[in-house]
Structure formats: C-alpha cells, structure tokens
Design a protein around this motif. Structure first.
Motif, PDB file in Angstrom:
ATOM      1  N   ILE A 210       0.833  -1.207   0.000  1.00 19.54           N
ATOM      2  CA  ILE A 210       0.000   0.000   0.000  1.00 19.54           C
ATOM      3  C   ILE A 210       0.862   1.250   0.000  1.00 19.54           C
ATOM      4  N   GLY A 211       1.936   1.234   0.753  1.00 20.50           N
ATOM      5  CA  GLY A 211       2.788   2.412   0.856  1.00 20.50           C
ATOM      6  C   GLY A 211       3.885   2.496  -0.172  1.00 20.50           C
ATOM      7  N   GLU A 212       4.015   1.482  -1.019  1.00 15.25           N
ATOM      8  CA  GLU A 212       5.106   1.446  -1.985  1.00 15.25           C
ATOM      9  C   GLU A 212       4.752   2.065  -3.329  1.00 15.25           C
ATOM     10  N   THR A 213       3.451   2.233  -3.607  1.00 14.93           N
ATOM     11  CA  THR A 213       2.998   2.802  -4.875  1.00 14.93           C
ATOM     12  C   THR A 213       2.417   4.191  -4.625  1.00 14.93           C
ATOM     13  N   ALA A 214       2.707   5.121  -5.504  1.00 14.79           N
ATOM     14  CA  ALA A 214       2.381   6.527  -5.283  1.00 14.79           C
ATOM     15  C   ALA A 214       0.914   6.780  -4.968  1.00 14.79           C
ATOM     16  N   PHE A 215       0.013   6.176  -5.761  1.00 15.37           N
ATOM     17  CA  PHE A 215      -1.394   6.518  -5.617  1.00 15.37           C
ATOM     18  C   PHE A 215      -2.184   5.511  -4.774  1.00 15.37           C
ATOM     19  N   MET A 216      -1.530   4.443  -4.300  1.00 10.55           N
ATOM     20  CA  MET A 216      -2.241   3.425  -3.544  1.00 10.55           C
ATOM     21  C   MET A 216      -2.807   3.923  -2.213  1.00 10.55           C
ATOM     22  N   PRO A 217      -2.093   4.770  -1.451  1.00 16.93           N
ATOM     23  CA  PRO A 217      -2.678   5.242  -0.192  1.00 16.93           C
ATOM     24  C   PRO A 217      -4.010   5.953  -0.384  1.00 16.93           C
ATOM     25  N   ALA A 218      -4.053   6.884  -1.347  1.00 18.04           N
ATOM     26  CA  ALA A 218      -5.290   7.630  -1.593  1.00 18.04           C
ATOM     27  C   ALA A 218      -6.384   6.705  -2.122  1.00 18.04           C
ATOM     28  N   LEU A 219      -6.015   5.795  -3.039  1.00 23.41           N
ATOM     29  CA  LEU A 219      -6.997   4.865  -3.593  1.00 23.41           C
ATOM     30  C   LEU A 219      -7.553   3.951  -2.506  1.00 23.41           C
ATOM     31  N   SER A 220      -6.693   3.456  -1.631  1.00 30.56           N
ATOM     32  CA  SER A 220      -7.143   2.590  -0.546  1.00 30.56           C
ATOM     33  C   SER A 220      -8.053   3.342   0.413  1.00 30.56           C
ATOM     34  N   ALA A 221      -7.718   4.601   0.679  1.00 32.18           N
ATOM     35  CA  ALA A 221      -8.556   5.424   1.553  1.00 32.18           C
ATOM     36  C   ALA A 221      -9.927   5.659   0.930  1.00 32.18           C
ATOM     37  N   ILE A 222      -9.969   5.865  -0.375  1.00 34.42           N
ATOM     38  CA  ILE A 222     -11.242   6.057  -1.082  1.00 34.42           C
ATOM     39  C   ILE A 222     -12.108   4.801  -0.979  1.00 34.42           C
ATOM     40  N   VAL A 223     -11.493   3.627  -1.154  1.00 35.88           N
ATOM     41  CA  VAL A 223     -12.237   2.363  -1.050  1.00 35.88           C
ATOM     42  C   VAL A 223     -12.830   2.216   0.345  1.00 35.88           C
ATOM     43  N   LEU A 224     -12.041   2.514   1.376  1.00 31.82           N
ATOM     44  CA  LEU A 224     -12.528   2.396   2.755  1.00 31.82           C
ATOM     45  C   LEU A 224     -13.655   3.391   3.019  1.00 31.82           C
ATOM     46  N   LEU A 225     -13.497   4.609   2.533  1.00 33.44           N
ATOM     47  CA  LEU A 225     -14.542   5.627   2.712  1.00 33.44           C
ATOM     48  C   LEU A 225     -15.870   5.166   2.132  1.00 33.44           C
ATOM     49  N   TRP A 226     -15.836   4.588   0.930  1.00 40.20           N
ATOM     50  CA  TRP A 226     -17.078   4.158   0.289  1.00 40.20           C
ATOM     51  C   TRP A 226     -17.638   2.882   0.916  1.00 40.20           C
ATOM     52  N   ALA A 227     -16.784   2.073   1.511  1.00 42.11           N
ATOM     53  CA  ALA A 227     -17.281   0.908   2.236  1.00 42.11           C
ATOM     54  C   ALA A 227     -18.128   1.351   3.425  1.00 42.11           C
ATOM     55  N   MET A 228     -17.658   2.375   4.149  1.00 43.31           N
ATOM     56  CA  MET A 228     -18.431   2.907   5.282  1.00 43.31           C
ATOM     57  C   MET A 228     -19.684   3.634   4.797  1.00 43.31           C
ATOM     58  N   THR A 229     -19.596   4.258   3.636  1.00 43.02           N
ATOM     59  CA  THR A 229     -20.773   4.927   3.073  1.00 43.02           C
ATOM     60  C   THR A 229     -21.856   3.900   2.750  1.00 43.02           C
ATOM     61  N   LEU A 230     -21.469   2.756   2.199  1.00 42.09           N
ATOM     62  CA  LEU A 230     -22.437   1.698   1.882  1.00 42.09           C
ATOM     63  C   LEU A 230     -23.119   1.170   3.136  1.00 42.09           C
ATOM     64  N   ILE A 231     -22.369   1.034   4.227  1.00 44.89           N
ATOM     65  CA  ILE A 231     -22.979   0.605   5.496  1.00 44.89           C
ATOM     66  C   ILE A 231     -24.013   1.616   5.949  1.00 44.89           C
ATOM     67  N   ASN A 232     -23.681   2.895   5.864  1.00 46.67           N
ATOM     68  CA  ASN A 232     -24.615   3.933   6.292  1.00 46.67           C
ATOM     69  C   ASN A 232     -25.823   4.043   5.369  1.00 46.67           C
ATOM     70  N   LEU A 233     -25.660   3.687   4.090  1.00 44.26           N
ATOM     71  CA  LEU A 233     -26.791   3.717   3.165  1.00 44.26           C
ATOM     72  C   LEU A 233     -27.845   2.669   3.525  1.00 44.26           C
ATOM     73  N   ARG A 234     -27.458   1.681   4.330  1.00 46.62           N
ATOM     74  CA  ARG A 234     -28.415   0.671   4.789  1.00 46.62           C
ATOM     75  C   ARG A 234     -29.319   1.212   5.894  1.00 46.62           C
ATOM     76  N   GLY A 235     -29.002   2.387   6.414  1.00 38.18           N
ATOM     77  CA  GLY A 235     -29.840   2.990   7.445  1.00 38.18           C
ATOM     78  C   GLY A 235     -29.052   3.265   8.711  1.00 38.18           C
ATOM     79  N   VAL A 236     -29.587   4.182   9.530  1.00 42.70           N
ATOM     80  CA  VAL A 236     -28.888   4.607  10.731  1.00 42.70           C
ATOM     81  C   VAL A 236     -28.776   3.483  11.745  1.00 42.70           C
ATOM     82  N   ARG A 237     -29.751   2.563  11.757  1.00 46.37           N
ATOM     83  CA  ARG A 237     -29.694   1.464  12.722  1.00 46.37           C
ATOM     84  C   ARG A 237     -28.515   0.531  12.418  1.00 46.37           C
ATOM     85  N   ALA A 238     -28.308   0.245  11.134  1.00 48.16           N
ATOM     86  CA  ALA A 238     -27.180  -0.605  10.751  1.00 48.16           C
ATOM     87  C   ALA A 238     -25.864   0.068  11.115  1.00 48.16           C
ATOM     88  N   ALA A 239     -25.770   1.380  10.848  1.00 52.43           N
ATOM     89  CA  ALA A 239     -24.554   2.123  11.193  1.00 52.43           C
ATOM     90  C   ALA A 239     -24.362   2.141  12.704  1.00 52.43           C
TER      91      ALA A 239
END
Length: 442
Positions: free
Chosen positions: A129-158
């Motif tokens: 993850i830390g060896e490629t220039a754009f991997m940190p930002a890309l990995s952070a984006i993936v994690l951000l959207w994973a949490m967004t998908l959980i929240n899209l299921r509703g506040v109770r799931a979150a």
C-alpha cells in the motif's frame, strides 16, 4: 419530518427501529471521539511530561463544560433539535448556516484524515500500500465508500456497527490501564517524578492543542438528535457519559505511556501504545495494537460518515441548503447527502493523491479541527443569549476562544474562508424558498 421517517410500525417497546437508542448514541459519541489520535498522542505529548497530564485534565474539564451546554440546550429547546437550531433561536438563520456549513466541512475532512490514518496502519500488514504513489489515496477512497455503503443501509445498521467497533477499540486502551496498574503494583515500573517547577503555561497550551484534537466529536449525539430515540433524554445522557468516559480513558492511557517509559524513546516511537505493551508484556500482544488501531479508525470513520449525511439533510430541512440534500429513502436515510459528501471527500483525496500518507493526513486535519471549533464557540454564545446555564456557557465560550487561539491564526483564518464559501448555496436555497419540511422519497 413527513413520510416514512416518522411513520410506520414500531417495536414492542415503542422504539423506532430506524433510530439510535441510548447505547447506540453513547457509542456514536465515543466512537467518533476515539479514532486514530489516541494511538499516536503519547508520542506527541511525551516531551511535555506532567504538563500533558494537566492538559488532559483542563481540556477534558473544558470539553465537559461544553458538553453540558449542549446537553442543557437539548433539554431546554427540544424543538430546536440540534446545534444549528440553538444558534438559529439565538442569532438567526444566517449565523446558524455558517457554523453548520463549517462543521460539515470539518466532518468530511475528518473522514479523509481518518481514512488515511486507517490505511497508514494497514500498510504495516500490507507494505504494498505504501510502496505505490497513488495506492494510499486509492485505498482510503475504497474504505470511505465501504463505510458509506454501510450507512446507506440505514442509521440502525450504522449504529449497530458502531457499538461493535467501540467495544473492540476500547480493548487495547483498557489493557494499557490494567498493565500499568499491575506493573506499578508489583514494583516493575515507576512514574516519572513530579516537579512543580516543570509546569508552565507555554507547555500547557501546546499540550492542550494536541489533546483537543482527540476530544472533538462530543457533540455528535446532539448533531444527530433527529436520529436518536427520545432525544431530550438520551442525547444529554449520551453526550455527558460518552465525553466523560472517553476523557478518563485518554487521561489514564496517555499519561501511563508518557510517564512510565523514557521520554526520548516514546517521542520517537511511531506506535507508542504498542511500545508500552511490548515493554511491560510481550511482542505478540504489542503487534495486535496496530490491528486495533485499524478497527478504531474504521469505527470512527463509520460514525463520521453518518454525521456527514445528517448535517446537510438537517440544513435542507431548515431551508438553508437546496431541498435536494434533504431527500430520504424509505428507511429515512439521506442517500443524496451521504453520496454527495463522500464524493466531495473522494475529490479531496484524489487531488492530494500525490502527497504522502502523512502529508494528506496533516493537510486535512488542520481544516477539520479549526472548522469544528467555531460551532463550539457560537453554541456557547447562543446558550448565554438564551439564558440557559449561563455560567457554563460563559466558561465554555472562554474555553472555545482559548482553543481557537491555540489552533493558530492560520487555521482560524482558513475556517472563516470556508464558512463564506458556502454562502452561494444558502442564497440559492433562500431564492428557492425551501423553508418547509422535506418529504421523503420512496
């Protein structure tokens, strides 16, 4: 709010299954406060010695005063619903919009910094993850959207996810406290000697600036009051209990690490909590601290993603943002606001993809912290004007000004610029006359 959010079947005990109970609200407060900071703070605080311990006491006390102001306003003005409502009642719509807008900026920039911190910890297990220039930002984006998908299921799931992660993330913190107690009890360790001459205002203020970062988020239950069951009772309880428990944990954990290990070694350590566990227990358990740090970041990110959807939804309901942001689905989830906020955070990450993980983290942390401070100050001033817990409001306002001073002129200036940047959307919303409740979209 009209539509499915307030209609529909309720549980046996009359609780809305789409809202947070008291435990969920406490978990939201503690989960948003306990992020990546506590795993790194002992290294930053080690040079300040006993000034850092005093800073924890002062900042926790000041934060509890502000928490009490938020709690008292929630009880006295339940119709206001959240901090923006308190400011509206005291000063009008435009000041409320400015502080709420700045706070929203604070939330999605916090999400960027937390996602990057989680990726940084993960890189210890996945070096690629830390060896490629754009991997940190890309990995952070993936994690951000994973949490967004959980929240899209509703506040109770979150909320359920938040409870689980809070329980997991406090395990290493409690372990540090227990280890410290055992080591001090059997004589294998000792606390750095206290000297009154060591205490001074300069170091205290510098240490307080660090500790303040770790306590941001105590207001989350109040901001998300519309998503909490029986908010006039549960929001004040969650705010006070969550803040007090988190402040106590921070005080004990950071003080133990900073005062029981050599100062120069702690100050240079990238993982001071793991260093403490390895020194007084074993290397194996110490390696688990990094894993718990990732869990801590993910839990905090989940809670702040929830907040980044709730804020624009509430602003749209008040007519200070275009009605588009206030549309919800059949579960009462502000889908558009969540997606829009995550898209903005994604753009922020993409624009800074060429920076190192540390560079991204520091850049957005400055924006996040300074912007949140204005909300605390203006809410305290609102309580004073509304004649609610005035002594606490005065102390809270003074404390907020002191912390703004500690954050520095540059940070405060940027936060003022960000406030003004949102005005065109406010003007547009007013032109559209979006003043009434927003109907939910099925």
């Amino acid at each position: 709010m009209a539509g499915p959010e307030t209609a529909g079947p309720r549980g046996i005990a009359g609780a809305d299954k789409r809202k947070l109970g008291l435990i969920g609200a406490i978990a939201l407060v503690m989960g948003n406060m306990i992020g990546s900071g506590v795993f790194l703070l002992p290294a930053s605080l080690a040079p300040y010695g006993w000034n850092a311990v005093l800073a924890w006491v002062v900042v926790t006390a000041g934060t509890l005063v502000l928490a009490w102001v938020f709690a008292a306003l929630t009880k006295a003005k339940p119709e206001a619903r959240d901090p923006a409502g308190f400011v509206t009642a005291a000063f009008g719509d435009l000041p409320a919009f400015f502080v709420n807008w700045a706070y929203w900026v604070s939330v999605w920039t916090a999400n960027v910094s937390i996602a990057v911190a989680a990726v940084s910890y993960t890189s210890a297990f996945v070096p690629a993850i830390g060896e490629t220039a754009f991997m940190p930002a890309l990995s952070a984006i993936v994690l951000l959207w994973a949490m967004t998908l959980i929240n899209l299921r509703g506040v109770r799931a979150a909320g359920n996810f938040q409870i689980v992660t809070v329980l997991l993330k406090v395990i290493p913190l409690i372990a540090i406290v227990v280890i410290a107690a055992i080591v001090l009890g059997d004589g294998r360790g000792e606390v750095r000697a206290f000297e009154m001459a060591e205490l001074n205002g300069v170091d205290l203020r510098a240490a307080a600036a660090f500790t303040l970062f770790a306590l941001l988020g105590f207001e989350c239950a109040s901001v998300a009051a519309a998503r909490v069951e029986n908010p006039d009772v549960n929001v004040p309880r969650a705010t006070m209990w969550g803040t007090a428990l988190t402040g106590l944990l921070y005080l004990l954990v950071c003080s133990a690490v900073a005062l029981m290990l050599p100062q120069d070694i702690v100050a240079q350590s990238p993982a001071p909590l793991a260093l403490f566990v390895e020194e007084f227990w074993a290397a194996g358990p110490a390696a688990l601290v990094s894993l718990f740090a990732i869990i801590s970041c993910v839990g905090a990110l989940n809670g702040w993603v929830l907040m980044q959807g709730e804020l624009p939804r509430a602003m749209a309901e008040r007519g200070t943002l275009p009605a588009w942001y206030g549309r919800t689905d059949s579960r009462g989830t502000p889908v558009r606001a969540l997606i829009a906020s995550s898209l903005i955070a994604t753009v922020c990450l993409a624009l800074n993809a060429s920076r190192s993980m540390q560079g991204i983290f520091e850049f957005v942390l400055l924006l996040s912290t300074s912007a949140a401070l204005w909300l605390y100050l203006v809410v305290a001033l609102a309580a004073w004007r509304l004649k609610i817990v005035r002594p606490f409001a005065l102390v809270g306002a003074i404390y907020a000004v002191w912390t703004l001073w500690g954050a520095g002129i540059e940070a405060s200036g940027w936060s003022l610029v960000l406030m003004l940047a949102g005005y065109p959307l406010y003007w547009w919303a007013r032109q559209k006359a979006s003043r009434g409740p927003v109907a939910s979209a099925e």
